[in-house]
Design a protein around this motif. Structure first.
Motif, short mmCIF file in Angstrom:
data_model
loop_
_atom_site.label_atom_id
_atom_site.label_comp_id
_atom_site.label_asym_id
_atom_site.label_seq_id
_atom_site.Cartn_x
_atom_site.Cartn_y
_atom_site.Cartn_z
N ILE A 45 43.96 -0.37 13.61
CA ILE A 45 44.90 -0.94 14.57
C ILE A 45 44.55 -2.04 15.65
N VAL A 46 43.51 -1.64 16.17
CA VAL A 46 42.52 -2.29 17.09
C VAL A 46 42.00 -3.68 16.46
N ALA A 48 43.67 -5.17 14.08
CA ALA A 48 44.52 -5.93 13.70
C ALA A 48 45.26 -6.52 14.88
N VAL A 49 45.15 -5.87 16.17
CA VAL A 49 45.46 -6.62 17.45
C VAL A 49 44.53 -7.64 17.73
N PHE A 52 45.38 -10.72 15.43
CA PHE A 52 46.41 -11.21 15.81
C PHE A 52 46.35 -12.04 17.18
N LEU A 53 45.72 -11.67 18.09
CA LEU A 53 45.50 -12.44 19.37
C LEU A 53 44.55 -13.72 19.17
N ARG A 56 46.79 -16.39 17.20
CA ARG A 56 47.97 -16.70 18.07
C ARG A 56 47.76 -17.72 19.08
#
Length: 56
Positions: A45-46, A48-49, A52-53, A56
């Motif tokens: 999860i970390v 992936a975040v 994503f950041l 983006r």
């Protein structure tokens, strides 16, 4: 001297008690497996975040 008479039911009861007992160590491996699984899920999860950041 006569030999003492051995009670076969006593041995059977001892075996049943041995076979039916629950050992506390049996629960410990399940708990120790849960911690690495949760750690891997949290790491995914970390990552992936962070990805994503960055995208983006």
């Amino acid at each position: 001297m006569s030999e003492p008479q051995i009670d076969p039911a006593g041995n059977t009861q001892q075996f049943k008690a041995f076979a039916q007992r629950q050992e506390p160590e049996a629960a410990a491996p399940q708990r120790s497996r849960l911690i690495p699984i949760v750690a891997v899920v949290a790491a995914v999860i970390v990552v992936a975040v962070v990805v994503f950041l960055l995208v983006r």
